[in-house]
Every structure is written in structure tokens, then in C-alpha cells.
Design a protein around this motif. Structure first.
Motif, mmCIF file in Angstrom:
data_model
loop_
_atom_site.group_PDB
_atom_site.id
_atom_site.type_symbol
_atom_site.label_atom_id
_atom_site.label_comp_id
_atom_site.label_asym_id
_atom_site.label_seq_id
_atom_site.Cartn_x
_atom_site.Cartn_y
_atom_site.Cartn_z
ATOM 1 N N GLN A 94 -2.359 0.778 1.032
ATOM 2 C CA GLN A 94 -1.672 -0.060 0.060
ATOM 3 C C GLN A 94 -2.617 -1.151 -0.457
ATOM 4 O O GLN A 94 -3.518 -1.600 0.249
ATOM 5 C CB GLN A 94 -0.418 -0.708 0.652
ATOM 6 C CG GLN A 94 -0.650 -1.744 1.737
ATOM 7 C CD GLN A 94 -0.811 -1.106 3.105
ATOM 8 O OE1 GLN A 94 -0.483 0.061 3.319
ATOM 9 N NE2 GLN A 94 -1.315 -1.884 4.061
ATOM 10 N N GLN B 171 1.027 -1.180 -4.855
ATOM 11 C CA GLN B 171 1.141 0.267 -4.878
ATOM 12 C C GLN B 171 0.811 0.803 -3.483
ATOM 13 O O GLN B 171 -0.170 0.376 -2.865
ATOM 14 C CB GLN B 171 0.210 0.900 -5.909
ATOM 15 C CG GLN B 171 0.374 2.409 -6.021
ATOM 16 C CD GLN B 171 -0.593 3.035 -7.008
ATOM 17 O OE1 GLN B 171 -1.652 2.486 -7.267
ATOM 18 N NE2 GLN B 171 -0.230 4.195 -7.546
ATOM 19 N N ASN B 172 1.628 1.759 -2.997
ATOM 20 C CA ASN B 172 1.434 2.383 -1.689
ATOM 21 C C ASN B 172 1.098 3.852 -1.893
ATOM 22 O O ASN B 172 1.925 4.635 -2.397
ATOM 23 C CB ASN B 172 2.699 2.236 -0.835
ATOM 24 C CG ASN B 172 2.992 0.783 -0.477
ATOM 25 O OD1 ASN B 172 2.709 0.343 0.629
ATOM 26 N ND2 ASN B 172 3.577 0.050 -1.417
ATOM 27 N N LEU B 173 -0.099 4.236 -1.519
ATOM 28 C CA LEU B 173 -0.590 5.599 -1.693
ATOM 29 C C LEU B 173 -0.519 6.330 -0.361
ATOM 30 O O LEU B 173 -1.195 5.949 0.611
ATOM 31 C CB LEU B 173 -2.039 5.571 -2.204
ATOM 32 C CG LEU B 173 -2.272 4.799 -3.512
ATOM 33 C CD1 LEU B 173 -3.757 4.693 -3.801
ATOM 34 C CD2 LEU B 173 -1.539 5.471 -4.665
ATOM 35 N N MET B 174 0.317 7.367 -0.300
ATOM 36 C CA MET B 174 0.490 8.120 0.941
ATOM 37 C C MET B 174 -0.689 9.070 1.162
ATOM 38 O O MET B 174 -1.340 9.533 0.221
ATOM 39 C CB MET B 174 1.796 8.909 0.905
ATOM 40 C CG MET B 174 3.023 8.091 0.553
ATOM 41 S SD MET B 174 3.279 6.665 1.650
ATOM 42 C CE MET B 174 3.448 7.503 3.232
ATOM 43 N N ASN C 286 -0.604 13.470 -3.893
ATOM 44 C CA ASN C 286 0.239 12.954 -2.815
ATOM 45 C C ASN C 286 1.297 12.001 -3.373
ATOM 46 O O ASN C 286 1.144 11.429 -4.453
ATOM 47 C CB ASN C 286 -0.600 12.226 -1.776
ATOM 48 C CG ASN C 286 -1.513 13.173 -1.009
ATOM 49 O OD1 ASN C 286 -1.239 14.376 -0.918
ATOM 50 N ND2 ASN C 286 -2.598 12.637 -0.461
ATOM 51 N N ASP C 287 2.357 11.810 -2.594
ATOM 52 C CA ASP C 287 3.423 10.886 -2.991
ATOM 53 C C ASP C 287 2.908 9.437 -2.933
ATOM 54 O O ASP C 287 2.017 9.097 -2.152
ATOM 55 C CB ASP C 287 4.624 11.028 -2.061
ATOM 56 C CG ASP C 287 5.286 12.389 -2.190
ATOM 57 O OD1 ASP C 287 5.156 13.006 -3.261
ATOM 58 O OD2 ASP C 287 5.910 12.835 -1.205
ATOM 59 N N HIS C 288 3.533 8.582 -3.715
ATOM 60 C CA HIS C 288 3.293 7.145 -3.606
ATOM 61 C C HIS C 288 4.514 6.404 -4.140
ATOM 62 O O HIS C 288 5.387 6.986 -4.796
ATOM 63 C CB HIS C 288 2.013 6.732 -4.336
ATOM 64 C CG HIS C 288 2.057 6.898 -5.820
ATOM 65 N ND1 HIS C 288 1.754 8.086 -6.462
ATOM 66 C CD2 HIS C 288 2.368 6.024 -6.807
ATOM 67 C CE1 HIS C 288 1.861 7.933 -7.760
ATOM 68 N NE2 HIS C 288 2.242 6.696 -7.998
ATOM 69 N N TYR C 289 4.582 5.119 -3.847
ATOM 70 C CA TYR C 289 5.687 4.317 -4.346
ATOM 71 C C TYR C 289 5.167 2.916 -4.694
ATOM 72 O O TYR C 289 4.138 2.454 -4.191
ATOM 73 C CB TYR C 289 6.852 4.239 -3.345
ATOM 74 C CG TYR C 289 6.529 3.552 -2.037
ATOM 75 C CD1 TYR C 289 6.705 2.183 -1.882
ATOM 76 C CD2 TYR C 289 6.089 4.291 -0.937
ATOM 77 C CE1 TYR C 289 6.431 1.560 -0.684
ATOM 78 C CE2 TYR C 289 5.813 3.674 0.269
ATOM 79 C CZ TYR C 289 5.983 2.310 0.383
ATOM 80 O OH TYR C 289 5.693 1.684 1.573
ATOM 81 N N TRP C 290 5.909 2.262 -5.590
ATOM 82 C CA TRP C 290 5.578 0.913 -6.046
ATOM 83 C C TRP C 290 6.574 -0.084 -5.448
ATOM 84 O O TRP C 290 7.738 0.239 -5.219
ATOM 85 C CB TRP C 290 5.642 0.827 -7.578
ATOM 86 C CG TRP C 290 4.672 1.734 -8.279
ATOM 87 C CD1 TRP C 290 4.849 3.038 -8.623
ATOM 88 C CD2 TRP C 290 3.360 1.376 -8.719
ATOM 89 N NE1 TRP C 290 3.742 3.541 -9.258
ATOM 90 C CE2 TRP C 290 2.806 2.530 -9.328
ATOM 91 C CE3 TRP C 290 2.595 0.218 -8.668
ATOM 92 C CZ2 TRP C 290 1.531 2.536 -9.883
ATOM 93 C CZ3 TRP C 290 1.331 0.222 -9.226
ATOM 94 C CH2 TRP C 290 0.809 1.379 -9.816
ATOM 95 N N ASP D 144 1.815 14.557 0.933
ATOM 96 C CA ASP D 144 2.746 14.826 -0.168
ATOM 97 C C ASP D 144 4.155 15.090 0.347
ATOM 98 O O ASP D 144 5.016 15.558 -0.385
ATOM 99 C CB ASP D 144 2.243 16.031 -0.976
ATOM 100 C CG ASP D 144 3.015 16.211 -2.276
ATOM 101 O OD1 ASP D 144 3.483 15.186 -2.823
ATOM 102 O OD2 ASP D 144 3.163 17.342 -2.743
ATOM 103 N N LYS E 86 -0.619 5.602 5.154
ATOM 104 C CA LYS E 86 -0.742 5.223 3.755
ATOM 105 C C LYS E 86 -1.814 4.152 3.590
ATOM 106 O O LYS E 86 -2.247 3.509 4.550
ATOM 107 C CB LYS E 86 0.586 4.699 3.203
ATOM 108 C CG LYS E 86 1.063 3.372 3.791
ATOM 109 C CD LYS E 86 2.437 2.998 3.241
ATOM 110 C CE LYS E 86 2.939 1.685 3.845
ATOM 111 N NZ LYS E 86 2.247 0.504 3.271
#
Length: 465
Positions: free
Chosen positions: A400, A421-424, A438-442, A427, A398
Motif C-alpha cells: 500500500q 491505494q492497496n495493491l494485492m 491482481n485485485d486492488h482497492y482504494w 487476484d 499487499k
């Protein structure tokens, strides 16, 4: 419209009691003459006396800036700096009890008066038949002449303010800071050598506060209220404080260089040196606008943080969940950049669909905007990996990035808040591949930074030096 009237009065009272509390302390009558204000803080040499007072002469110590007062409209010939610097300096020299100042600014008046005394005595002796005329004692001469003056007056080195208005009610604040600079030098009358030259600056602060209300309380009735106060630091008191400080520094540096001696011998000299070197080190670390360039954060830090995370993947109805992490921060050559290496725990879940625990590892490059201040914004970015606790073989990379604020209530301990923010790079974080994104999470959290290896202040050892 009638209902607005009580609310208007309420807002008026709020403005009177909060924004303009100084309104009730306004001067409504004249005041009597009083002894002049004591502007200077406690001196290093308070209570320390010289072995012998030095006779000094001051011919002039005046405004060398030529600066006139600023006005909004028109012009003025009033000077921004007092023209009585010589009088202020003579008073400061006498109060220090280290110098015995003699009259030199108006030496012509003194010589004329002495000539009148001689002529009067000679005339009296001639009329009375006396053959002896009482001679005047000789004038004192100075071993040291003090020169210099106010050499700079900088206006509006910083200005600013803030204000707000809502539904006809508002308030504002304004401030302005000016700066004066003086030089003072001691010159030997024996050979003309400049023994010491000291330099002191002082800021002059002006502040303004205002509040107003503009409301229709009924169809034909308008309520308009305005109040405020402005406070200006007197320029004359600023000049006096700067001159007092210059005289103090002249005495101290003269003691350090052995030009004059205090009562008490070497222990007193050592005490003065220690205090002065500490003040000198603090001055060297302070730049313009009183910003102190002090290394508050050391070379290495350990950080602990907690917060919440939310998934933005292929499943709907994401839930906030717990996240924890710890980092090691290593400062690079410049104090504003650091390398952060961290490991953390992360839980991601959706409503009744998906729940998974992860271990994260990150490497970030962080930039602190104000590395020498106790309050600073920071930004960071880097690379990392996310591994599922149930299946460590399921490891995804990822990128970030984030930003936050850090506040140090004391040196070596910082409180921070941040968001990232974390950008994978895949997906498949939530186990489902759907769409092109792709998936990501905050992640949002708070934490503590504990710093180690902060350099000690470089203060010279002066005891019995």
C-alpha cells in the motif's frame, strides 16, 4: 449583447465590495503632523527602572549597507535605509530610562558653542570692568560608548502572489519581504573592553492588491474598470523597532551578566531572566522566514481514522463501503520519518454480486514534508495483509502507498485526510481469478492523531539564580 450589461455591473460591484474593500478608506486629504508612531511591542523590562542611570555616548550609528532603493526602471541614488540611525538610537536610549545619552555625534558644534560662550563672557567682563569671569561647568563624560549600525539590508528574501481571471474579470495579490539586520555593542571607556554585543533582525513587508474588469457591454461599448491598493511597511519604522529591541536586549543581557542592576534586587532579576530565556529559546527554534522549528508532535502517536473503500477487482459495479483503522506511530531518529503499525476493518462489495468483511494489518514508513509546522503534507508506503472475517485462513499480502494532509489546531492533536491505494499480491481477493491483473482497492478517509512524549521547551530556570 444587452443582457451582458447587468452582469458586468454586478461583477463590478462584487470587485468593489470584496476584493477592494480598502478602496473606501483611501486618503483623500492631507493630515496634520502627529506624534511619531510607537512601533515596539510591550517590553520585558516595562516598568523596571535601574538603580542608577548610565551615561552613554553615541558617536555614530548609521547605515553600513550602502544599499539603494530598488526601482523597476532606471536608477536611483536614494538609500534603502534611513541615515538617521544615531538620532533613533538616542531617542530609544532616553525612552528606556536606563541610559542618560550625551551629545557626541556633533561634538564639534557643542565645543564651538561653548567657546563662543567663553569669549562672550570674557568680552563682557572686560567691558564692564569686572575681574571675575563665570566659568562653564565641565562636560559630562561617558562611561560607555555604543557602537554599531545597520549592517545588512536583504531585498526580496521572499516574493509571491496569486491571481485569477475569468471572462474579462480578475484580481491578483502580490507580496514581497525584505530584511534588515543591526548590531549594537557597548564598549567600556575605561579599558576599551566590549561589554556586550547584541544582534537583531526585522522584516519589512510590502503587499499589493488589484482587481479589474474588461467586458463588452454592447456591440460598441467597452467597460474597463481597474482598482487596487499597495501597502508598504515604512523602512524607517522597521529600523526604529529593531533599534528599540536591540536596546532592550542590551539592558537585559547586561542585567543577567551583572553589568547594571535593576531596582527590586534578585526577585526582579529572576523575573527578567525567566522571561528572556523563554524568548531566547523561541528565537533559537525559529529559522529564516519566521518558520518555527518546534517539535509539535512528540515521539509516539495513536491514530484513529474512518472513511470509505472501493474495490477494483474482477467484478463490475463496485460500491463504496465503510472502513475503519487505528495506528501506532513511532517517530524515528529524524522527526520527518515515522514507523506506523496499524490494524483496521474493511468492507468490500459490488452490486448484488460480492460482499465481504476483512481485517487488515499494515506496516508503513511515513515521511512528513514539514515536520515542525502545524500544517504538513505527508506520504507513506509499506506492506500489509488482508484476512477475511468469514475465513481467517484466507489471508493475502499487499503493498500500500498513499498521501495526505495533517493540520494541528493545537500541539499534540492532529486532524488528517488521506487517500491510498492497496495493491494485492494475488487476484483472489474477491474470490474470482480472471485476467492478468491482481485485485486492488482504494481507500479515502479522515482521522485524528494524538501525540505523546513531546519534549518540553528547554528554558533555563532563572529564579534567584
Amino acid at each position: 449583447m444587452g443582457k451582458i450589461y447587468p452582469r458586468g455591473l454586478f461583477l463590478l460591484f462584487i470587485l468593489m465590495f470584496t476584493s477592494c474593500g480598502t478602496f473606501f478608506n483611501q486618503p483623500f486629504k492631507t493630515s496634520k503632523a502627529r506624534i511619531g508612531e510607537n512601533t515596539s511591542v510591550k517590553s520585558i523590562i516595562t516598568g523596571i527602572l535601574p538603580v542608577e542611570e548610565m551615561v552613554v555616548g553615541v558617536y555614530k550609528f548609521r547605515d553600513q549597507t550602502g544599499q539603494y532603493k530598488l526601482v523597476e526602471n532606471g536608477s536611483t541614488f536614494s538609500t534603502a535605509v534611513t541615515q538617521g540611525g544615531t538620532s533613533i538610537l538616542l531617542k530609544s536610549l532616553a525612552d528606556s530610562k536606563w541610559f542618560a545619552p550625551i551629545e557626541r555625534e556633533n561634538i564639534g558644534n557643542l565645543l564651538n558653542e561653548r567657546q563662543i560662550i567663553r569669549s562672550t563672557r570674557q568680552e563682557y567682563a572686560a567691558n564692564s570692568g569686572s575681574k571675575q569671569v563665570t566659568a562653564l561647568p565641565p562636560l559630562l563624560f561617558a562611561g560607555i560608548i555604543l557602537e554599531g549600525g545597520v549592517i545588512s539590508y536583504d531585498s526580496n528574501i521572499i516574493t509571491g502572489g496569486s491571481g485569477a481571471r475569468y471572462f474579462g474579470a480578475g484580481g491578483s495579490t502580490e507580496y514581497r519581504e525584505d530584511r534588515i539586520t543591526i548590531y549594537l555593542r557597548a564598549v567600556s571607556t575605561l579599558n576599551g573592553k566590549i561589554l556586550k554585543n547584541v544582534y537583531v533582525s526585522k522584516t519589512i513587508l510590502s503587499q499589493g492588491l488589484s482587481a479589474n474588469l474588461f467586458r463588452y457591454v454592447s456591440l460598441k461599448k467597452l467597460l474597463e474598470v481597474e482598482t487596487g491598493i499597495t501597502k508598504n511597511e515604512p523602512a524607517q519604522l522597521a529600523v526604529k523597532e529593531a533599534i528599540d529591541k536591540a536596546v532592550e536586549n542590551l539592558i537585559i543581557e547586561g542585567i543577567i551578566d551583572g553589568l547594571w542592576k535593576p531596582q527590586g534586587g534578585k526577585p526582579v532579576v529572576g523575573f527578567i531572566k525567566e522571561k528572556y530565556y523563554k524568548e531566547e529559546a523561541e528565537a533559537e527554534s525559529t529559522i529564516l522566514l519566521d518558520r518555527k522549528m518546534e517539535d509539535r508532535r512528540g515521539k509516539v502517536a495513536v491514530s484513529f481514522s474512518t472513511g470509505t473503500a472501493v474495490m477494483d477487482g474482477d467484478y463490475p459495479d463496485s460500491k463504496t463501503s465503510l472502513t475503519m483503522s487505528s495506528d501506532i506511530k513511532i517517530f524515528l531518529k529524524k522527526p520527518d520519518f515515522s514507523l506506523n503499525i496499524g490494524i483496521g476493518y474493511l468492507k468490500l462489495e459490488n452490486e448484488s454480486i460480492y460482499k465481504q468483511d476483512y481485517i487488515t494489518s499494515d506496516v508503513n514508513l511515513e515521511y512528513s514534508v514539514l515536520p515542525y509546522d502545524n500544517f504538513t503534507p505527508f506520504v507513506y508506503g509499506g506492506l500489509g495483509v488482508v484476512s477475511s472475517l468469514s475465513n481467517l485462513d484466507n489471508t493475502l499480502g499487499k503493498f500500500q502507498y498513499g498521501a495526505g494532509l495533517e493540520y494541528l489546531p493545537t500541539n499534540n492533536v492532529g486532524i488528517k485526510i488521506f487517500g491510498e491505494q492497496n495493491l494485492m499480491f494475488s487476484d483472489n481477493l474477491d474470490g474470482m481469478i480472471n485476467g492478468k491483473r491482481n485485485d486492488h482497492y482504494w481507500r479515502v478517509g479522515v482521522g485524528l492523531n494524538f501525540y505523546f512524549g513531546r519534549p518540553k521547551e528547554k528554558v533555563k530556570s532563572a529564579i534567584f539564580e
